[in-house]
Design an enzyme around this catalytic site. Structure first.
Site, PDB file in Angstrom:
ATOM      1  N   HIS A  57     -82.564 -53.817-120.811  1.00  0.00           N
ATOM      2  CA  HIS A  57     -82.266 -52.658-119.967  1.00  0.00           C
ATOM      3  C   HIS A  57     -83.402 -52.484-118.954  1.00  0.00           C
ATOM      4  O   HIS A  57     -84.574 -52.586-119.314  1.00  0.00           O
ATOM      5  CB  HIS A  57     -82.139 -51.413-120.855  1.00  0.00           C
ATOM      6  CG  HIS A  57     -82.028 -50.130-120.098  1.00  0.00           C
ATOM      7  ND1 HIS A  57     -82.938 -49.109-120.237  1.00  0.00           N
ATOM      8  CD2 HIS A  57     -81.119 -49.702-119.178  1.00  0.00           C
ATOM      9  CE1 HIS A  57     -82.591 -48.100-119.446  1.00  0.00           C
ATOM     10  NE2 HIS A  57     -81.496 -48.438-118.795  1.00  0.00           N
ATOM     11  N   HIS A 132     -87.335 -48.616-110.409  1.00  0.00           N
ATOM     12  CA  HIS A 132     -86.990 -47.669-111.472  1.00  0.00           C
ATOM     13  C   HIS A 132     -87.981 -46.508-111.391  1.00  0.00           C
ATOM     14  O   HIS A 132     -88.971 -46.474-112.099  1.00  0.00           O
ATOM     15  CB  HIS A 132     -87.052 -48.326-112.856  1.00  0.00           C
ATOM     16  CG  HIS A 132     -86.489 -47.458-113.940  1.00  0.00           C
ATOM     17  ND1 HIS A 132     -87.074 -47.351-115.182  1.00  0.00           N
ATOM     18  CD2 HIS A 132     -85.398 -46.633-113.956  1.00  0.00           C
ATOM     19  CE1 HIS A 132     -86.367 -46.517-115.918  1.00  0.00           C
ATOM     20  NE2 HIS A 132     -85.347 -46.070-115.198  1.00  0.00           N
TER      21      HIS A 132
END
Length: 341
Positions: A57, A132
């Site tokens: 992930h 991110h």
């Protein structure tokens, strides 16, 4: 000291992938770098949508740049707060979801990569970065690292899932797709029937890379697969119990044909979770204590048409995640053996 830490990390994963000058493999060198090539022959003709495949992930977030601007994936309030230098240090603790580089993940057996990309404010060129919360490495650098591994391991197949795009117009998309073409060339697999893709057919075509592109731009290139071909339901919870219930439910609803399936075995922090564990970060606050329970769920699963396919996790090196997922394919061997009796 850095070399010692890396060796310990690989021992934790159960993998030491260093080459042996004699040309023979010792027991410590039998790692997950070639696990697809090592599957038994009767699994070579099975659709890869029926195999158990480990994934990560936010795969690229092993490194983020504290000195770069806050990414366009963040709210205006966060961008304002980030003017305080300490805030970016804290953001980093919650933005990083992996310890291992692309190469290390590949050697550990990871074959699915969850990718989020963005242009960077102020960049004159059209360079694309992983993102991110904070900006990561250049996409081009990551692609080249992956391609280097694939060249050395010609029977390994990977999934690159480009599922979030930020601050990107058509010219940025064209630049990114060109980079993908330059990096992988003939290794790219054109979109086709999911059921027709087996290890054997991919090996025969010398294709190793499936690119999923969650943007209408995919229609312009035959090697870009639409995002709908790889659904990845998201539980969005901090509760292990709720996560496992969600994973079971979405698996029971899995479409038997026409797509792959990603089980996101991850917990997602809420604002109050971050507030309570501000300094500890994602790994220490949420992942470390819950990962063993998530791994226990993985161990009970079975691959196949209505079973698990791709399973993703944060910090894939903290437990024996990849090896546990790969081992699930033994159950397919058992089924095949029983069918022959």
């Amino acid at each position: 000291m850095l070399a010692v830490r890396k060796a310990r990390r690989k021992l934790r994963m159960g993998t030491i992938c260093s080459p042996n000058p004699s040309g023979t493999k010792t027991s410590s060198e039998v790692c997950n770098a070639d696990w697809m090539a090592s599957l038994p022959p009767h699994l070579h003709n099975l659709p890869i949508s029926n195999l158990a495949i480990p994934g990560s992930h936010d795969s690229f977030s092993y490194w983020v740049d504290e000195k770069s601007p806050v990414g366009p994936d963040q709210t205006l309030a966060i961008k304002r707060l980030a003017r305080i230098s300490l805030v970016k240090k804290l953001m980093k603790k919650w933005s990083v979801t992996q310890n291992l580089t692309f190469r290390e993940q590949l050697e550990a057996g990871i074959r699915y990569f969850d990718l989020r990309v963005s242009s960077k404010p102020g960049d004159a060129d059209q360079e694309i970065y992983f993102i991110h919360g904070l900006f990561g490495i250049k996409v081009w650098d990551g692609l080249m690292e992956i391609d280097s591994f694939l060249t050395q391991h010609p029977q390994e197949i990977i999934f690159l899932d480009f599922n979030h795009f930020y601050a990107m117009d058509e010219s940025h998309h064209k630049c990114l797709v060109l980079r993908i073409q330059e990096a992988f060339g003939n290794k790219l697999c054109s979109a086709c029937s999911v059921e027709s893709l087996t290890l054997r057919t991919l090996w025969e075509k010398k294709c190793q890379v499936l690119i999923f592109y969650h943007c209408p731009f995919y229609k312009q290139y035959p090697f870009l697969w639409p995002g709908k071909k790889i659904p990845a339901p998201w539980a969005n919870t901090t509760s292990v119990h709720k996560l496992i219930l969600f994973l079971e439910t979405t698996l029971s609803e899995r479409v038997p044909r026409g797509s792959f399936h990603v089980s996101q075995a991850i917990l997602t922090p809420r604002v109050k979770t971050i507030a309570r564990g501000l300094v500890g970060g994602l790994k220490n606050t949420l992942v470390h204590r819950n990962l063993p329970a998530i791994l226990d769920w993985v161990k009970t699963q079975k691959p196949g048409t209505m079973g698990v396919n791709i399973i993703t996790s944060d910090f894939v090196d903290l437990v024996d995640f990849a090896a546990t997922v790969i081992k699930l394919n033994d159950l397919l061997q058992e089924d095949t053996a029983l069918a022959k009796c």
